[in-house]
Design a protein around this motif. Structure first.
Motif, PDB file in Angstrom:
ATOM      1  N   PRO A  43       0.801  -1.225   0.000  1.00  0.00           N
ATOM      2  CA  PRO A  43       0.000   0.000   0.000  1.00  0.00           C
ATOM      3  C   PRO A  43       0.832   1.272   0.000  1.00  0.00           C
ATOM      4  O   PRO A  43       0.299   2.355  -0.186  1.00  0.00           O
ATOM      5  CB  PRO A  43      -0.824  -0.119   1.285  1.00  0.00           C
ATOM      6  N   TYR A  44       2.141   1.179   0.214  1.00  0.00           N
ATOM      7  CA  TYR A  44       2.988   2.368   0.205  1.00  0.00           C
ATOM      8  C   TYR A  44       3.618   2.639  -1.151  1.00  0.00           C
ATOM      9  O   TYR A  44       4.394   3.560  -1.301  1.00  0.00           O
ATOM     10  CB  TYR A  44       4.096   2.253   1.249  1.00  0.00           C
ATOM     11  N   ASP A  45       3.290   1.824  -2.156  1.00  0.00           N
ATOM     12  CA  ASP A  45       3.845   2.023  -3.491  1.00  0.00           C
ATOM     13  C   ASP A  45       3.152   3.223  -4.144  1.00  0.00           C
ATOM     14  O   ASP A  45       1.988   3.145  -4.511  1.00  0.00           O
ATOM     15  CB  ASP A  45       3.646   0.779  -4.332  1.00  0.00           C
ATOM     16  N   PRO A  46       3.853   4.377  -4.290  1.00  0.00           N
ATOM     17  CA  PRO A  46       3.190   5.580  -4.792  1.00  0.00           C
ATOM     18  C   PRO A  46       2.767   5.486  -6.252  1.00  0.00           C
ATOM     19  O   PRO A  46       1.947   6.261  -6.705  1.00  0.00           O
ATOM     20  CB  PRO A  46       4.233   6.673  -4.583  1.00  0.00           C
ATOM     21  N   LYS A  47       3.312   4.524  -6.997  1.00  0.00           N
ATOM     22  CA  LYS A  47       2.930   4.410  -8.400  1.00  0.00           C
ATOM     23  C   LYS A  47       1.539   3.803  -8.547  1.00  0.00           C
ATOM     24  O   LYS A  47       0.868   4.048  -9.531  1.00  0.00           O
ATOM     25  CB  LYS A  47       3.956   3.569  -9.148  1.00  0.00           C
ATOM     26  N   THR A  48       1.130   2.998  -7.593  1.00  0.00           N
ATOM     27  CA  THR A  48      -0.171   2.347  -7.711  1.00  0.00           C
ATOM     28  C   THR A  48      -1.109   2.667  -6.561  1.00  0.00           C
ATOM     29  O   THR A  48      -2.302   2.447  -6.673  1.00  0.00           O
ATOM     30  CB  THR A  48       0.007   0.824  -7.791  1.00  0.00           C
ATOM     31  N   TYR A  49      -0.627   3.175  -5.458  1.00  0.00           N
ATOM     32  CA  TYR A  49      -1.481   3.420  -4.301  1.00  0.00           C
ATOM     33  C   TYR A  49      -1.203   4.785  -3.697  1.00  0.00           C
ATOM     34  O   TYR A  49      -0.067   5.166  -3.524  1.00  0.00           O
ATOM     35  CB  TYR A  49      -1.254   2.358  -3.226  1.00  0.00           C
ATOM     36  N   GLY A  50      -2.238   5.474  -3.379  1.00  0.00           N
ATOM     37  CA  GLY A  50      -2.114   6.676  -2.583  1.00  0.00           C
ATOM     38  C   GLY A  50      -1.816   7.957  -3.329  1.00  0.00           C
ATOM     39  O   GLY A  50      -2.575   8.900  -3.233  1.00  0.00           O
ATOM     40  N   PRO A 144     -13.050  18.801   0.477  1.00  0.00           N
ATOM     41  CA  PRO A 144     -12.401  17.773   1.302  1.00  0.00           C
ATOM     42  C   PRO A 144     -11.577  16.739   0.533  1.00  0.00           C
ATOM     43  O   PRO A 144     -10.464  16.418   0.965  1.00  0.00           O
ATOM     44  CB  PRO A 144     -13.560  17.124   2.063  1.00  0.00           C
ATOM     45  N   PRO A 145     -12.046  16.202  -0.613  1.00  0.00           N
ATOM     46  CA  PRO A 145     -11.174  15.272  -1.330  1.00  0.00           C
ATOM     47  C   PRO A 145      -9.848  15.893  -1.766  1.00  0.00           C
ATOM     48  O   PRO A 145      -8.814  15.220  -1.778  1.00  0.00           O
ATOM     49  CB  PRO A 145     -12.009  14.852  -2.543  1.00  0.00           C
ATOM     50  N   ILE A 146      -9.857  17.167  -2.089  1.00  0.00           N
ATOM     51  CA  ILE A 146      -8.624  17.844  -2.499  1.00  0.00           C
ATOM     52  C   ILE A 146      -7.680  17.991  -1.307  1.00  0.00           C
ATOM     53  O   ILE A 146      -6.487  17.703  -1.412  1.00  0.00           O
ATOM     54  CB  ILE A 146      -8.955  19.215  -3.138  1.00  0.00           C
ATOM     55  N   LEU A 147      -8.218  18.407  -0.168  1.00  0.00           N
ATOM     56  CA  LEU A 147      -7.380  18.537   1.038  1.00  0.00           C
ATOM     57  C   LEU A 147      -6.831  17.191   1.482  1.00  0.00           C
ATOM     58  O   LEU A 147      -5.653  17.061   1.848  1.00  0.00           O
ATOM     59  CB  LEU A 147      -8.188  19.162   2.180  1.00  0.00           C
ATOM     60  N   MET A 148      -7.687  16.174   1.446  1.00  0.00           N
ATOM     61  CA  MET A 148      -7.261  14.839   1.873  1.00  0.00           C
ATOM     62  C   MET A 148      -6.194  14.279   0.940  1.00  0.00           C
ATOM     63  O   MET A 148      -5.207  13.696   1.395  1.00  0.00           O
ATOM     64  CB  MET A 148      -8.469  13.911   1.954  1.00  0.00           C
ATOM     65  N   GLN A 149      -6.375  14.455  -0.372  1.00  0.00           N
ATOM     66  CA  GLN A 149      -5.386  13.946  -1.317  1.00  0.00           C
ATOM     67  C   GLN A 149      -4.058  14.678  -1.176  1.00  0.00           C
ATOM     68  O   GLN A 149      -2.997  14.064  -1.281  1.00  0.00           O
ATOM     69  CB  GLN A 149      -5.898  14.052  -2.759  1.00  0.00           C
ATOM     70  N   ASP A 150      -4.108  15.956  -0.907  1.00  0.00           N
ATOM     71  CA  ASP A 150      -2.877  16.712  -0.689  1.00  0.00           C
ATOM     72  C   ASP A 150      -2.111  16.157   0.524  1.00  0.00           C
ATOM     73  O   ASP A 150      -0.899  15.988   0.471  1.00  0.00           O
ATOM     74  CB  ASP A 150      -3.193  18.189  -0.501  1.00  0.00           C
ATOM     75  N   LYS A 151      -2.819  15.856   1.586  1.00  0.00           N
ATOM     76  CA  LYS A 151      -2.170  15.306   2.784  1.00  0.00           C
ATOM     77  C   LYS A 151      -1.631  13.902   2.526  1.00  0.00           C
ATOM     78  O   LYS A 151      -0.541  13.553   2.956  1.00  0.00           O
ATOM     79  CB  LYS A 151      -3.155  15.301   3.955  1.00  0.00           C
ATOM     80  N   ILE A 152      -2.386  13.092   1.778  1.00  0.00           N
ATOM     81  CA  ILE A 152      -1.899  11.746   1.427  1.00  0.00           C
ATOM     82  C   ILE A 152      -0.629  11.855   0.587  1.00  0.00           C
ATOM     83  O   ILE A 152       0.324  11.100   0.791  1.00  0.00           O
ATOM     84  CB  ILE A 152      -2.991  10.946   0.685  1.00  0.00           C
ATOM     85  N   ASN A 153      -0.585  12.800  -0.353  1.00  0.00           N
ATOM     86  CA  ASN A 153       0.615  12.991  -1.172  1.00  0.00           C
ATOM     87  C   ASN A 153       1.813  13.368  -0.305  1.00  0.00           C
ATOM     88  O   ASN A 153       2.932  12.907  -0.542  1.00  0.00           O
ATOM     89  CB  ASN A 153       0.378  14.056  -2.234  1.00  0.00           C
ATOM     90  N   LYS A 154       1.596  14.203   0.722  1.00  0.00           N
ATOM     91  CA  LYS A 154       2.692  14.557   1.626  1.00  0.00           C
ATOM     92  C   LYS A 154       3.166  13.353   2.429  1.00  0.00           C
ATOM     93  O   LYS A 154       4.360  13.175   2.661  1.00  0.00           O
ATOM     94  CB  LYS A 154       2.249  15.673   2.570  1.00  0.00           C
ATOM     95  N   ILE A 155       2.219  12.511   2.851  1.00  0.00           N
ATOM     96  CA  ILE A 155       2.587  11.301   3.597  1.00  0.00           C
ATOM     97  C   ILE A 155       3.392  10.355   2.725  1.00  0.00           C
ATOM     98  O   ILE A 155       4.434   9.848   3.132  1.00  0.00           O
ATOM     99  CB  ILE A 155       1.313  10.604   4.140  1.00  0.00           C
ATOM    100  N   VAL A 156       2.924  10.129   1.499  1.00  0.00           N
ATOM    101  CA  VAL A 156       3.645   9.243   0.586  1.00  0.00           C
ATOM    102  C   VAL A 156       5.024   9.813   0.270  1.00  0.00           C
ATOM    103  O   VAL A 156       6.027   9.084   0.241  1.00  0.00           O
ATOM    104  CB  VAL A 156       2.837   9.018  -0.708  1.00  0.00           C
ATOM    105  N   GLY A 157       5.117  11.126   0.089  1.00  0.00           N
ATOM    106  CA  GLY A 157       6.402  11.761  -0.176  1.00  0.00           C
ATOM    107  C   GLY A 157       7.368  11.645   0.983  1.00  0.00           C
ATOM    108  O   GLY A 157       8.580  11.524   0.787  1.00  0.00           O
TER     109      GLY A 157
END
Length: 160
Positions: A43-50, A144-157
């Motif tokens: 689930p931490y693979d940024p190419k396919t998840y998150g 909310p989906p935009i804010l949540m996705q931005d935070k997920i991108n920071k976590i994955v990064g």
């Protein structure tokens, strides 16, 4: 016993036919998932998840008439199952609930934002999305989906 014979190529009821394995075809070893990992992969693979590009995510939210939002709910639920101390949530069930149960998407946004906050805390990122996303989902459901996705991108990064 009877002298009844089965027609050629058929087996008696309940018996499987016996096949000879061709020695040139070696049986491949079965892939074993690491303990605790979901069968769909890492689930931490940024190419396919998150991870999703923000521009693409915003444009898809705006111009697909809600179809992308449904896909995003499924994928985000699947990604947020990576938290080991949280109960597993079936992405298909959550998607169907968001589609057919009135106001369930508000609850889903709140619970998913809580999971994002917990995941961010585990990765050393400050996050307090749950209440903000709950209030925005009630009044402006596009944000909310935009804010949540931005935070997920920071976590994955931060995990790379």
């Amino acid at each position: 016993m009877s002298n009844y014979q089965q027609p050629y190529g058929q087996q008696p009821y309940g018996q499987q036919p016996q096949y000879q394995q061709n020695p040139q075809y070696q049986q491949q070893p079965q892939y074993q998932q690491p303990y605790g990992q979901q069968p769909f992969g890492n689930p931490y693979d940024p190419k396919t998840y998150g991870y999703y590009e923000m521009i693409t995510h915003i444009l898809l939210c705006l111009f697909t008439g809600g179809i992308w939002n449904l896909i995003w709910i499924y994928r985000t639920t699947r990604y947020l199952n990576c938290l080991p101390d949280e109960e597993y949530r079936n992405p298909a069930t959550k998607l169907l609930l968001c589609m057919f149960v009135p106001f369930y998407s508000i609850y889903w946004i709140y619970k998913s934002a809580q999971r994002i906050d917990k995941l961010a805390k585990q990765n050393g990122i400050v996050s307090d999305l749950a209440v903000v996303c709950l209030i925005l989902e009630i009044f402006v459901s596009l944000i909310p989906p935009i804010l949540m996705q931005d935070k997920i991108n920071k976590i994955v990064g931060s995990q790379q």
